[in-house]
Write a protein that holds these residues in place. Structure first.
Motif, PDB file in Angstrom:
ATOM      1  N   SER A  55      -7.317   2.566  -4.345  1.00 29.79           N
ATOM      2  CA  SER A  55      -7.941   1.894  -3.205  1.00 29.79           C
ATOM      3  C   SER A  55      -9.386   2.329  -2.986  1.00 29.79           C
ATOM      4  O   SER A  55     -10.159   1.603  -2.354  1.00 29.79           O
ATOM      5  CB  SER A  55      -7.129   2.164  -1.928  1.00 29.79           C
TER       6      SER A  55
ATOM      7  N   GLY B  74      -4.619   7.295  -1.530  1.00 31.39           N
ATOM      8  CA  GLY B  74      -4.194   5.933  -1.267  1.00 31.39           C
ATOM      9  C   GLY B  74      -4.247   5.073  -2.512  1.00 31.39           C
ATOM     10  O   GLY B  74      -5.098   5.243  -3.384  1.00 31.39           O
TER      11      GLY B  74
ATOM     12  N   GLU C 289       0.836  -1.203   0.000  1.00 32.45           N
ATOM     13  CA  GLU C 289       0.000   0.000   0.000  1.00 32.45           C
ATOM     14  C   GLU C 289       0.867   1.247   0.000  1.00 32.45           C
ATOM     15  O   GLU C 289       1.889   1.323   0.677  1.00 32.45           O
ATOM     16  CB  GLU C 289      -0.916   0.001   1.220  1.00 32.45           C
TER      17      GLU C 289
ATOM     18  N   SER D 144       0.555   5.476   0.389  1.00 31.94           N
ATOM     19  CA  SER D 144      -0.292   6.604   0.791  1.00 31.94           C
ATOM     20  C   SER D 144       0.559   7.862   0.747  1.00 31.94           C
ATOM     21  O   SER D 144       1.767   7.808   0.512  1.00 31.94           O
ATOM     22  CB  SER D 144      -0.874   6.378   2.195  1.00 31.94           C
TER      23      SER D 144
END
Length: 215
Positions: free
Chosen positions: A201, A182, A175, A177
């Motif tokens: 996301s 995101g 992931e 961010s």
């Protein structure tokens, strides 16, 4: 005695006449078959057709319309590319679909545009396998295209669903961010292909995708 000699000479002349008439051509063809429409011309007077002339050449398959057994057509290749990209046919324009080859693989090189991104695919002619892909969706279109938030596990399943034979366990994903929205990034290696991706996301949409056949 004179009468016998005279009779003999007459018979000899008659025999000679008959023999000469029987030797004339035109009554019977060689082999005992009567000629049709007159005498058969000498063989030297009949022109011979040179080899390769006067015959209908074999017709080569039309590369635009003929497809060999087991191969896919241009239309099928385009449909495969559109489905893999998740692009409705009506959204695509300026479509280019040409034959090419890469690493010795005959393929269709397909390009098309949409209002939200440009797409480039390479589809193998033999079996419809995607051996190359590159596209990027403009991020400002993500909300307009719609979707729903996804977890990392769900994102991995989305990627695996685009690659035949892959499972979510094959996908390396992480992931990212920091941009306020995101995203998930990751890669997948399978059957000599390398896949790299970015997934939004918030919508679960792949907005950056690259697939390359590794040498």
């Amino acid at each position: 005695m004179k009468q016998i000699i005279s009779f003999g000479l007459t018979a000899a002349l008659l025999l000679a006449c008959l023999t000469g008439c029987g030797g004339q051509a035109g009554d019977t063809a060689p082999g005992g078959t009567a000629p049709s429409g007159g005498q058969t011309p000498p063989a030297s007077s009949v022109p011979e057709t040179p080899a390769g002339q006067g015959q209908t050449p074999p017709v080569s398959p039309d590369p635009e319309g003929e497809v060999a057994a087991g191969e896919i057509s241009r239309e099928e290749a385009l449909a495969i590319a559109l489905a893999n990209a998740g692009v409705p046919e009506g959204d695509a324009y300026n479509v280019k679909n040409e034959t090419d080859s890469d690493n010795g693989i005959p393929l269709y090189d397909i390009e098309f545009e949409t209002d939200y991104g440009d797409y480039d695919f390479e589809v193998a002619i033999a079996d419809g396998r995607i051996v190359g892909a590159d596209y990027e969706v403009d991020e400002e279109w993500l909300d307009a295209l719609g979707g729903s938030p996804v977890t990392a596990e769900e994102a991995a399943s989305i990627v695996a669903g685009k690659v035949s034979g892959a499972s979510a366990a094959d996908v390396d994903i992480w992931e990212k961010s920091g941009d306020g929205r995101g995203r998930y990034e990751g890669e997948l290696f399978l059957d000599g292909m390398k896949y790299e991706f970015e997934i939004d996301s918030q919508t679960g949409r792949i907005f950056d995708w690259n697939a390359d056949l590794r040498d």
